[in-house]
Design a protein around this motif. Sequence first.
Motif, PDB file in Angstrom:
ATOM      1  N   ASP A 131      44.377  19.070 -43.154  1.00 47.36           N
ATOM      2  CA  ASP A 131      45.411  19.572 -44.057  1.00 47.36           C
ATOM      3  C   ASP A 131      46.033  18.429 -44.848  1.00 47.36           C
ATOM      4  N   GLN A 132      46.368  18.737 -46.076  1.00 51.88           N
ATOM      5  CA  GLN A 132      47.188  17.833 -46.886  1.00 51.88           C
ATOM      6  C   GLN A 132      48.644  18.132 -46.532  1.00 51.88           C
ATOM      7  N   THR A 133      49.378  17.126 -46.139  1.00 61.94           N
ATOM      8  CA  THR A 133      50.751  17.328 -45.687  1.00 61.94           C
ATOM      9  C   THR A 133      51.718  16.507 -46.527  1.00 61.94           C
ATOM     10  N   ILE A 134      52.763  17.167 -46.999  1.00 60.83           N
ATOM     11  CA  ILE A 134      53.824  16.502 -47.756  1.00 60.83           C
ATOM     12  C   ILE A 134      55.147  16.884 -47.100  1.00 60.83           C
ATOM     13  N   SER A 135      55.987  15.889 -46.847  1.00 58.83           N
ATOM     14  CA  SER A 135      57.249  16.167 -46.175  1.00 58.83           C
ATOM     15  C   SER A 135      58.395  15.406 -46.831  1.00 58.83           C
ATOM     16  N   THR A 136      59.593  15.861 -46.549  1.00 60.33           N
ATOM     17  CA  THR A 136      60.798  15.191 -47.035  1.00 60.33           C
ATOM     18  C   THR A 136      61.709  14.898 -45.854  1.00 60.33           C
ATOM     19  N   ASP A 137      62.551  13.907 -46.030  1.00 51.58           N
ATOM     20  CA  ASP A 137      63.515  13.533 -44.995  1.00 51.58           C
ATOM     21  C   ASP A 137      64.897  14.050 -45.396  1.00 51.58           C
ATOM     22  N   TYR A 138      65.886  13.707 -44.620  1.00 48.99           N
ATOM     23  CA  TYR A 138      67.255  14.038 -45.003  1.00 48.99           C
ATOM     24  C   TYR A 138      67.577  13.419 -46.370  1.00 48.99           C
ATOM     25  N   GLY A 142      60.981  24.351 -43.118  1.00 46.86           N
ATOM     26  CA  GLY A 142      62.109  23.965 -43.964  1.00 46.86           C
ATOM     27  C   GLY A 142      62.297  24.905 -45.130  1.00 46.86           C
ATOM     28  N   GLU A 143      62.449  24.338 -46.333  1.00 44.65           N
ATOM     29  CA  GLU A 143      62.719  25.159 -47.513  1.00 44.65           C
ATOM     30  C   GLU A 143      61.922  24.662 -48.711  1.00 44.65           C
ATOM     31  N   ALA A 144      61.391  25.622 -49.477  1.00 35.41           N
ATOM     32  CA  ALA A 144      60.611  25.264 -50.667  1.00 35.41           C
ATOM     33  C   ALA A 144      60.689  26.382 -51.692  1.00 35.41           C
ATOM     34  N   PHE A 145      60.636  25.985 -52.943  1.00 30.94           N
ATOM     35  CA  PHE A 145      60.609  26.911 -54.066  1.00 30.94           C
ATOM     36  C   PHE A 145      59.200  26.864 -54.663  1.00 30.94           C
ATOM     37  N   PHE A 146      58.588  28.043 -54.823  1.00 26.92           N
ATOM     38  CA  PHE A 146      57.207  28.136 -55.273  1.00 26.92           C
ATOM     39  C   PHE A 146      57.117  28.774 -56.662  1.00 26.92           C
ATOM     40  N   LYS A 147      56.338  28.162 -57.517  1.00 26.86           N
ATOM     41  CA  LYS A 147      55.933  28.769 -58.781  1.00 26.86           C
ATOM     42  C   LYS A 147      54.426  28.925 -58.715  1.00 26.86           C
ATOM     43  N   VAL A 148      54.005  30.134 -58.360  1.00 26.49           N
ATOM     44  CA  VAL A 148      52.601  30.364 -58.039  1.00 26.49           C
ATOM     45  C   VAL A 148      51.805  30.766 -59.272  1.00 26.49           C
ATOM     46  N   ALA A 149      50.697  30.070 -59.498  1.00 27.92           N
ATOM     47  CA  ALA A 149      49.787  30.436 -60.589  1.00 27.92           C
ATOM     48  C   ALA A 149      49.081  31.738 -60.229  1.00 27.92           C
ATOM     49  N   LYS A 150      48.824  32.566 -61.224  1.00 19.59           N
ATOM     50  CA  LYS A 150      48.172  33.847 -60.974  1.00 19.59           C
ATOM     51  C   LYS A 150      46.748  33.628 -60.468  1.00 19.59           C
ATOM     52  N   GLY A 151      46.332  34.517 -59.588  1.00 19.88           N
ATOM     53  CA  GLY A 151      44.996  34.401 -59.009  1.00 19.88           C
ATOM     54  C   GLY A 151      44.898  35.257 -57.765  1.00 19.88           C
ATOM     55  N   GLU A 152      44.062  34.812 -56.820  1.00 23.25           N
ATOM     56  CA  GLU A 152      43.923  35.535 -55.564  1.00 23.25           C
ATOM     57  C   GLU A 152      45.212  35.412 -54.753  1.00 23.25           C
ATOM     58  N   VAL A 193      75.827  26.408 -42.818  1.00 28.79           N
ATOM     59  CA  VAL A 193      76.354  25.623 -43.944  1.00 28.79           C
ATOM     60  C   VAL A 193      76.469  24.162 -43.532  1.00 28.79           C
ATOM     61  N   LEU A 194      77.000  23.903 -42.348  1.00 28.52           N
ATOM     62  CA  LEU A 194      77.153  22.530 -41.868  1.00 28.52           C
ATOM     63  C   LEU A 194      75.789  21.868 -41.616  1.00 28.52           C
ATOM     64  N   ASN A 195      74.837  22.659 -41.163  1.00 26.71           N
ATOM     65  CA  ASN A 195      73.480  22.119 -40.971  1.00 26.71           C
ATOM     66  C   ASN A 195      72.886  21.660 -42.300  1.00 26.71           C
ATOM     67  N   GLU A 196      73.132  22.451 -43.339  1.00 29.48           N
ATOM     68  CA  GLU A 196      72.612  22.075 -44.658  1.00 29.48           C
ATOM     69  C   GLU A 196      73.323  20.824 -45.177  1.00 29.48           C
ATOM     70  N   LEU A 197      74.602  20.698 -44.881  1.00 28.82           N
ATOM     71  CA  LEU A 197      75.337  19.491 -45.279  1.00 28.82           C
ATOM     72  C   LEU A 197      74.712  18.242 -44.638  1.00 28.82           C
ATOM     73  N   GLN A 198      74.352  18.365 -43.381  1.00 33.94           N
ATOM     74  CA  GLN A 198      73.683  17.254 -42.682  1.00 33.94           C
ATOM     75  C   GLN A 198      72.396  16.838 -43.395  1.00 33.94           C
ATOM     76  N   ARG A 199      71.601  17.854 -43.762  1.00 31.62           N
ATOM     77  CA  ARG A 199      70.309  17.564 -44.384  1.00 31.62           C
ATOM     78  C   ARG A 199      70.468  16.921 -45.756  1.00 31.62           C
ATOM     79  N   GLN A 200      71.405  17.418 -46.537  1.00 32.07           N
ATOM     80  CA  GLN A 200      71.538  16.937 -47.902  1.00 32.07           C
ATOM     81  C   GLN A 200      72.102  15.526 -47.983  1.00 32.07           C
ATOM     82  N   PHE A 201      72.924  15.131 -46.997  1.00 32.37           N
ATOM     83  CA  PHE A 201      73.575  13.825 -47.069  1.00 32.37           C
ATOM     84  C   PHE A 201      73.184  12.881 -45.917  1.00 32.37           C
ATOM     85  N   ASN A 202      72.264  13.319 -45.085  1.00 32.15           N
ATOM     86  CA  ASN A 202      71.820  12.488 -43.958  1.00 32.15           C
ATOM     87  C   ASN A 202      73.013  12.082 -43.093  1.00 32.15           C
TER      88      ASN A 202
END
Length: 302
Positions: free
Chosen positions: A98-105, A144-154, A242-251
């Motif tokens: 698999d191709q894997t891409i990840s982000t940190d705090y 985690g969380e991701a926003f997808f812009k999916v190209a048309k296809g299968e 909400v507090l969990n998201e604050l942790q992630r956004q500001f490390n």
Amino acid sequence: MQENYLAKWLNNELTEEEIIQFKKTEEYTTYQKIIATSNKMQAPEFNQEKALQAINNKRNAIKETKVVKLNPFKKYISIAAAVVLICGLGYFYTTTLDQTISTDYAQNNELTLPDNSEVFLNAESKIAYNKNSWDNKRDVSLEGEAFFKVAKGEKFTVTTNHGTISVLGTQFNVETRANFFEVTCYEGLVNVNYNGTDYKVPGGTSFMVINGKVAPLSYVKTLVPSWTLNESTFKSIPLEFVLNELQRQFNLTVTTKNVNTEQLYTGSFNNKDLNLALKSISIPSKISYTLEEDKVLFYVEE
């Protein structure tokens, strides 16, 4: 001399008169010498056991010779088997890796998939997909969380530990955290399979599960997730998330004291300005906070 004299003489078949005549010949003297020499000769003793042992030794020697001749062939078979094994492992590796891409705090990332679909990763998130089999199967896994812009296809599938999202070509956001699962469709139609049940999520609506409870579809007015614009927005969400998201956004390391983290929060905070974000959370929730380096304590004064 008659030719049959010799045979008759050896067999003692000659008459006395024939013997007299035979002795007068030159051949008789020669034959006498041959007989005398032959009588001195002895046949070698024949040992049956030794002969049998010799035959067996010879057979074993032949078998050993055959084994030696086959050794190079076995060597080639071993080499061929090793090559097949290596090729098989190589095929398995290249078709399942698999191709894997990840982000940190406090980190976002964006990538383009092989079909030109776009993915935007929020903080502390990871996506994986198979590049080699992408043409046959557009499937990604998400933590985690991701926003997808999916190209048309299968069919395009996002697999999470909470559920599976399937689309043909659209724009949608998926967030999968501990005890929290949300799929927001911004365009087209999304199918969400949660606990074996399919939920249709049309454009402009959001499907949410909090602590295992499925909430009614809610409406969204924005065209993209607010976090892609550096804002984290919440609508009637327990303060804990909400507090969990604050942790992630500001490390940060966030702790609480005497705070009801189950109280619902509606609002947003800026993902780039920590002081503003702390006020955006504390004031509506009627709580206080202290900030020391990368640690935040939210508390309720007694």
